[in-house]
Design a protein around this motif. Structure first.
Motif, mmCIF file in Angstrom:
data_model
loop_
_atom_site.group_PDB
_atom_site.id
_atom_site.type_symbol
_atom_site.label_atom_id
_atom_site.label_comp_id
_atom_site.label_asym_id
_atom_site.label_seq_id
_atom_site.Cartn_x
_atom_site.Cartn_y
_atom_site.Cartn_z
ATOM 1 N N ILE A 520 0.889 -1.210 0.063
ATOM 2 C CA ILE A 520 -0.136 0.211 -0.026
ATOM 3 C C ILE A 520 0.841 1.360 -0.016
ATOM 4 N N ARG A 521 0.307 2.316 -0.709
ATOM 5 C CA ARG A 521 1.032 3.658 -0.882
ATOM 6 C C ARG A 521 0.094 4.630 -0.231
ATOM 7 N N TRP A 522 0.303 5.667 0.747
ATOM 8 C CA TRP A 522 -0.365 6.765 0.948
ATOM 9 C C TRP A 522 0.232 8.011 0.703
ATOM 10 N N ILE A 637 4.886 -16.726 6.358
ATOM 11 C CA ILE A 637 5.356 -15.854 7.369
ATOM 12 C C ILE A 637 6.140 -14.893 7.049
ATOM 13 N N ASP A 638 5.731 -13.544 7.111
ATOM 14 C CA ASP A 638 6.583 -12.472 6.826
ATOM 15 C C ASP A 638 7.586 -12.139 7.799
ATOM 16 N N ASP A 639 8.645 -11.393 7.416
ATOM 17 C CA ASP A 639 9.440 -10.931 8.388
ATOM 18 C C ASP A 639 10.169 -11.997 9.137
ATOM 19 N N ASP A 661 13.502 -12.362 6.696
ATOM 20 C CA ASP A 661 13.659 -10.950 6.911
ATOM 21 C C ASP A 661 14.867 -10.073 6.067
ATOM 22 N N ARG A 662 14.251 -8.709 5.751
ATOM 23 C CA ARG A 662 15.251 -7.998 5.077
ATOM 24 C C ARG A 662 16.531 -7.823 5.791
ATOM 25 N N SER A 663 16.532 -7.846 7.075
ATOM 26 C CA SER A 663 17.648 -7.432 7.980
ATOM 27 C C SER A 663 18.712 -8.410 7.763
ATOM 28 N N VAL A 697 16.413 -8.116 -1.721
ATOM 29 C CA VAL A 697 17.571 -8.591 -2.176
ATOM 30 C C VAL A 697 17.894 -7.386 -3.281
ATOM 31 N N GLU A 698 19.243 -6.732 -2.882
ATOM 32 C CA GLU A 698 19.216 -5.659 -3.771
ATOM 33 C C GLU A 698 20.505 -5.645 -4.539
ATOM 34 N N ARG A 699 21.568 -6.601 -4.330
ATOM 35 C CA ARG A 699 22.777 -6.969 -5.459
ATOM 36 C C ARG A 699 22.993 -8.323 -5.742
ATOM 37 N N GLY A 716 13.062 -8.017 -4.495
ATOM 38 C CA GLY A 716 14.009 -6.789 -3.865
ATOM 39 C C GLY A 716 14.284 -6.082 -5.219
ATOM 40 N N TYR A 717 15.109 -4.856 -4.960
ATOM 41 C CA TYR A 717 15.333 -3.931 -5.938
ATOM 42 C C TYR A 717 16.076 -4.627 -6.923
ATOM 43 N N ARG A 718 16.926 -5.610 -6.855
ATOM 44 C CA ARG A 718 17.643 -6.440 -7.833
ATOM 45 C C ARG A 718 16.841 -6.806 -8.971
HETATM 46 P P1 C2E Z 1 6.894 -6.319 4.059
HETATM 47 O O1 C2E Z 1 5.487 -6.942 3.868
HETATM 48 O O2 C2E Z 1 7.968 -7.068 4.380
HETATM 49 O O3 C2E Z 1 7.198 -5.446 2.588
HETATM 50 C C1 C2E Z 1 8.514 -5.447 2.152
HETATM 51 C C2 C2E Z 1 8.894 -4.128 2.386
HETATM 52 O O4 C2E Z 1 10.217 -4.044 1.747
HETATM 53 C C3 C2E Z 1 8.470 -2.984 1.325
HETATM 54 O O5 C2E Z 1 8.459 -1.631 2.146
HETATM 55 C C4 C2E Z 1 9.334 -2.803 0.229
HETATM 56 O O6 C2E Z 1 8.856 -1.864 -0.354
HETATM 57 C C5 C2E Z 1 10.467 -3.113 0.777
HETATM 58 N N1 C2E Z 1 11.532 -3.673 -0.190
HETATM 59 C C6 C2E Z 1 11.311 -4.315 -1.172
HETATM 60 N N2 C2E Z 1 12.658 -4.679 -1.750
HETATM 61 C C7 C2E Z 1 13.407 -4.139 -1.229
HETATM 62 C C8 C2E Z 1 14.812 -4.040 -1.139
HETATM 63 O O7 C2E Z 1 15.429 -4.642 -2.152
HETATM 64 N N3 C2E Z 1 15.607 -3.011 -0.193
HETATM 65 C C9 C2E Z 1 14.881 -2.433 0.772
HETATM 66 N N4 C2E Z 1 15.537 -1.749 1.393
HETATM 67 N N5 C2E Z 1 13.653 -2.649 0.734
HETATM 68 C C10 C2E Z 1 12.835 -3.280 -0.228
HETATM 69 P P2 C2E Z 1 7.254 -1.018 2.330
HETATM 70 O O8 C2E Z 1 6.250 -0.784 0.971
HETATM 71 O O9 C2E Z 1 7.444 0.259 2.947
HETATM 72 O O10 C2E Z 1 6.168 -1.626 3.522
HETATM 73 C C11 C2E Z 1 6.802 -1.807 4.599
HETATM 74 C C12 C2E Z 1 5.755 -2.726 5.315
HETATM 75 O O11 C2E Z 1 4.265 -2.173 5.619
HETATM 76 C C13 C2E Z 1 5.614 -4.146 4.777
HETATM 77 O O12 C2E Z 1 6.689 -4.930 5.174
HETATM 78 C C14 C2E Z 1 4.282 -4.530 5.498
HETATM 79 O O13 C2E Z 1 4.664 -5.229 6.619
HETATM 80 C C15 C2E Z 1 3.667 -3.423 5.717
HETATM 81 N N6 C2E Z 1 2.678 -3.149 4.610
HETATM 82 C C16 C2E Z 1 2.786 -2.697 3.410
HETATM 83 N N7 C2E Z 1 1.615 -2.881 2.777
HETATM 84 C C17 C2E Z 1 0.615 -3.305 3.579
HETATM 85 C C18 C2E Z 1 -0.740 -3.546 3.484
HETATM 86 O O14 C2E Z 1 -1.468 -3.419 2.681
HETATM 87 N N8 C2E Z 1 -1.482 -4.054 4.601
HETATM 88 C C19 C2E Z 1 -0.588 -4.502 5.647
HETATM 89 N N9 C2E Z 1 -1.331 -4.847 6.609
HETATM 90 N N10 C2E Z 1 0.805 -3.967 5.723
HETATM 91 C C20 C2E Z 1 1.365 -3.723 4.886
#
Ligand code: C2E
Ligand code: MG
Ligand code: MG
Length: 750
Positions: A520-522, A637-639, A661-663, A697-699, A716-718
């Motif tokens: 989602i984007r706001w 299971i996210d993260d 998880d990304r970290s 995954v960026e690189r 990921g951005y890669r």
């Molecule tokens: P998430 O579900 O773990 O989503 C992945 C996040 O990693 C997204 O951030 C995405 O833009 C970012 N990402 C993807 N590839 C890369 C990369 O290569 N490098 C880096 N540094 N980041 C990357 P985003 O869009 O800011 O979302 C953050 C979190 O917000 C999401 O983590 C998710 O937990 C939550 N979220 C986003 N949309 C929704 C939604 O519709 N509903 C709910 N409940 N949560 C949402």
């Protein structure tokens, strides 16, 4: 003097003489071995036990004596330790008709032989009368030394049962709703007590219910034949209670307080001695109950505000001292919330004190339900209220303050006038704003004053930085609510506050598009793009996440439906669902409807959920997970790895996928320590048959390592950034074309 310490002339036949003494002794004597077997007894004991002497030798003494719940071993050890036996009448000879006895015992040793000598005397009528007098004195002493009502009444019942072993006692109280409340019944069976506790009294309800209702003594000489016992007959008879004599306990001005009852094990009327006992006990019970009520009233006056019934300043200070001492040790926050009603003086002066009082009572009534057990809401006097909130931090306090303000501002009608109460709130948090209660109160008061100055009907924190955060949170919550309203009302494109972006997830080997994740984007007119990492948790806290996630689900599945219709090759869709959303039972239905409306097979949809959800014990959550699984939806299971240490949930829940998880992925190619962690997660996935997805995954280096470790899916951005639906279509047709087109045999590697 011989070795046992008796002075006897050597010429006397000492053994025969001692035997003769025992035989003539008026009290009952019995000698037992360590295991309680009777090895000797005198005729006095045979008389008391109504059993021939011969038949007593070799029998266990504990089988004849009721030891008042103590086991024999304890008695033996106690005697050895020179412990005196329990008081008069606590023990009884078990005959067909048990009688109370006075008991002494003595531990005897002679060389290797060890014996216990027990001496028992039965009570006579005079002694029984003395026992009643002693009972009265003991009970009064307990009342005077401030024992609780329960302790006093329990003691009373036990003493009565010791004087009259043929009865079991109970004391009932009559509550404000005219129900029976068992105050003491130490010898009655728990199941029976449970069946009568809370039962409404009435003129024909057992013996106690009837006695309390009619105000006179009620004798049920045969419970089995007494229709008043119909509701409890099965319970009483099953527990061997055959008759009951209940007497009302009346206080001053003949006020009904409760009942005192004697139960018998066989159908019979009350004996004259019982009447004496009851007379004394009813009086004692009345005294103990009225004393207890008076004490409660004094306590209420000393610690509670009379107008609102809330704790007063004194009780608040006591609780605060305890809470702060504990918080100092556990390093938990404690919030002090100072609340002052706006313009209360004007209400009081212009509308009168009666209206002012109504307003204060209404404020207390409205606020009370907002707090949980452990919190204290107090009235300091005037229009000042203070809430003490152990374990509550600034973020939570800010939420709570909002709810307080919202709840107060509902209009209220007093004497044909409509008032809209508002208040100003000041908040101080331990330990940042102060360690002791006085300091915290001062800071909270100062913050409240600033809230007044800033225009009333608002909340201020003592610390300015927290204030700013709180203000931003409040603004953001309002903006989020407004954005959702507009989005749901269907605003025109381009003006929509929310939008979904889609980020590809790709299979690493052979490389191909796996699915896309909806994010989602706001965009806020003033603040621009707000990160979901900021507003999603806020939406969860303020109860907007249901609406937000429902919109995401409908929109994303709808988009997939349109792509399918237009032949855009998107193999599947992942949607994030907040843990909070699961607590509501309608998620499976919503998912089913969204899929059916758009003709999407359930296995093309993945729901990403966090580990937090897996730790909940709520049944509704488990049911929802099972229902979604049964639908055919994939659960991921996210993260993964950032939540909890227990992995047992992976076996218990129908999860099919882990997202590392990304970290962990972030420094995979830089920090060698991350590689074993990632490898371990991949192995857990393999062992449990779960698909593993790496996010962030960026690189290229990260990509290659993940591939080498056997990770199935990457995101990921890669590979691609999250992008709007139209941009994704362009990507699929251009830059990302090779991900779609590659036939498995000769796919293009990147
Ligand atoms: P998430 O579900 O773990 O989503 C992945 C996040 O990693 C997204 O951030 C995405 O833009 C970012 N990402 C993807 N590839 C890369 C990369 O290569 N490098 C880096 N540094 N980041 C990357 P985003 O869009 O800011 O979302 C953050 C979190 O917000 C999401 O983590 C998710 O937990 C939550 N979220 C986003 N949309 C929704 C939604 O519709 N509903 C709910 N409940 N949560 C949402
Ligand atoms: Mg996600
Ligand atoms: Mg994630």
């Amino acid at each position: 003097m011989d070795s046992a310490g008796t002075a006897l002339d050597d010429r006397l036949p000492s053994d025969r003489l001692l035997r003769a003494t025992a035989a003539q002794w008026s009290a009952a004597l019995a000698w037992t071995s360590a295991d309680g077997t009777i090895v000797g007894a005198n005729p006095g004991f045979a008389r008391l036990a109504e059993t021939p002497l011969d038949a007593l030798i070799g029998r266990p003494l504990p089988g004849l004596l009721d030891l008042g719940g103590r086991d024999w071993q304890a008695v033996w050890e106690g005697a050895r330790g020179d412990q005196r036996p329990p008081g008069t009448g606590a023990l009884r000879i078990l005959r067909r008709d048990p009688i109370p006895v006075d008991l002494h015992w003595q531990y005897l040793t002679d060389g290797d032989d060890t014996l216990l000598l027990c001496e028992m005397r039965s009570f006579d009528e005079r002694e029984r009368a003395e026992a009643v007098a002693r009972l009265q004195q003991n009970v009064l002493e307990l009342v005077a030394t401030g024992r609780s009502l329960k302790q006093v009444l329990d003691f009373l019942c036990r003493q009565v049962e010791a004087c009259a072993p043929e009865v079991a006692c109970s004391v009932m109280l009559c509550d404000d709703e005219n129900r029976m409340r068992v105050a003491a019944a130490p010898s009655l069976p728990a199941a029976y007590i449970a069946s009568i506790d809370g039962y409404p009294i009435g003129p024909d309800v057992g013996a106690c219910g009837s006695a309390m209702s009619r105000g006179v003594a009620v004798m049920s000489a045969d419970i089995a034949a007494d229709p008043r016992w119909a509701p409890f007959q099965a319970e009483t008879l099953a527990h061997g209670l055959a008759a009951c004599w209940s007497n009302p306990i009346k206080g001053r001005n003949a006020r009904m307080l409760g009942s005192f009852a004697l139960y018998y094990r066989e159908p019979r009327p009350a004996a004259p001695f019982h009447r004496r006992l009851v007379e004394a006990c009813v009086h004692l019970c009345a005294l103990a109950i009225e004393h207890d009520r008076a004490r409660a009233e004094i306590n209420r006056l000393a610690y509670f505000d009379i107008l609102t019934g809330l704790p007063n300043r004194q009780l608040l200070a006591d609780r605060a001292t305890a809470a702060l001492a504990l918080a100092g040790r556990t390093r938990q926050p404690v919030t002090v919330m100072f609340l002052d009603i706006d313009r209360f003086k004007t209400v009081n002066d212009s509308l009168g004190h009666a209206v002012g009082d109504r307003l204060l009572v209404e404020v207390a009534t409205r606020l009370k339900p907002l707090f949980i057990e452990g919190d204290t809401l107090a009235r300091l006097g005037g229009d000042e209220f203070v809430a003490l909130l152990p374990g509550c931090d600034a973020a939570h306090a800010s939420l709570l303050a909002e709810r307080v303000l919202a709840t107060l501002s509902i209009p209220l009608t007093v004497a044909d006038l409509t008032l809209t109460p508002t208040a100003s709130i000041g908040i101080a948090v331990h330990p940042d704003d102060g360690i002791d209660f006085d300091t915290l109160m001062r800071q909270a008061d100062a913050a409240m004053y600033r809230a007044k100055q800033a225009g009333r009907n608002r909340c201020h924190f003592f610390r300015r930085d927290i204030n700013e955060q709180a203000v931003r949170r409040l603004e953001m919550e309002a903006a989020l609510r407004d954005a959702l309203d507009r989005q749901e009302a269907g605003c025109t494109d381009g003006e929509a506050p929310f939008e979904l972006h889609y980020q590809p997830q790709v299979r690493l080997r052979p490389p191909c598009l796996y699915r896309v994740e909806a994010l989602i984007r706001w965009t806020h007119p003033r603040w621009g793009a707000v990160s979901p990492a900021e507003f999603v948790p806020l939406a969860e806290e303020c109860g907007l996440i249901d609406r937000l996630d429902s919109w995401v689900l409908r929109t994303a599945v709808g988009q997939l439906g349109r792509w399918r219709a237009a032949g855009v090759p998107v193999p599947g869709l992942a949607v994030n669902v907040s843990a909070v959303r699961f607590a509501r039972g309608d998620l499976p239905d919503q998912v089913r409807t969204a899929l059916a409306t758009n003709g999407i097979p359930a296995n093309d949809l993945t729901l990403e959920i966090t580990e937090r959800l897996m730790m909940t014990e709520e049944v509704g959550v488990h049911d929802a997970l099972d229902a979604l699984h049964a639908l055919g939806v994939t659960l991921s299971i996210d993260d993964f790895g950032t939540g909890y240490s227990s992995l047992s949930y992976l076996k218990r829940f129908p999860v099919a996928e882990l997202k590392i998880d990304r970290s962990f992925v972030k420094e995979l190619d830089i920090d060698a320590a991350n590689r074993p962690l990632v490898r371990a997660i991949i192995q857990i996935g393999e062992a449990l048959g779960l698909t593993v997805v790496a996010e962030g995954v960026e690189r290229e280096a990260q990509h290659r390592m993940l591939e080498a470790e056997g990770c199935a899916i990457g995101q990921g951005y890669r590979f691609a950034r999250p992008m709007p639906a139209a941009a994704l279509e362009d990507w699929l047709a251009g830059e990302g074309k090779h991900w779609v087109e590659c036939p498995e045999e000769d796919c293009i590697s990147i």
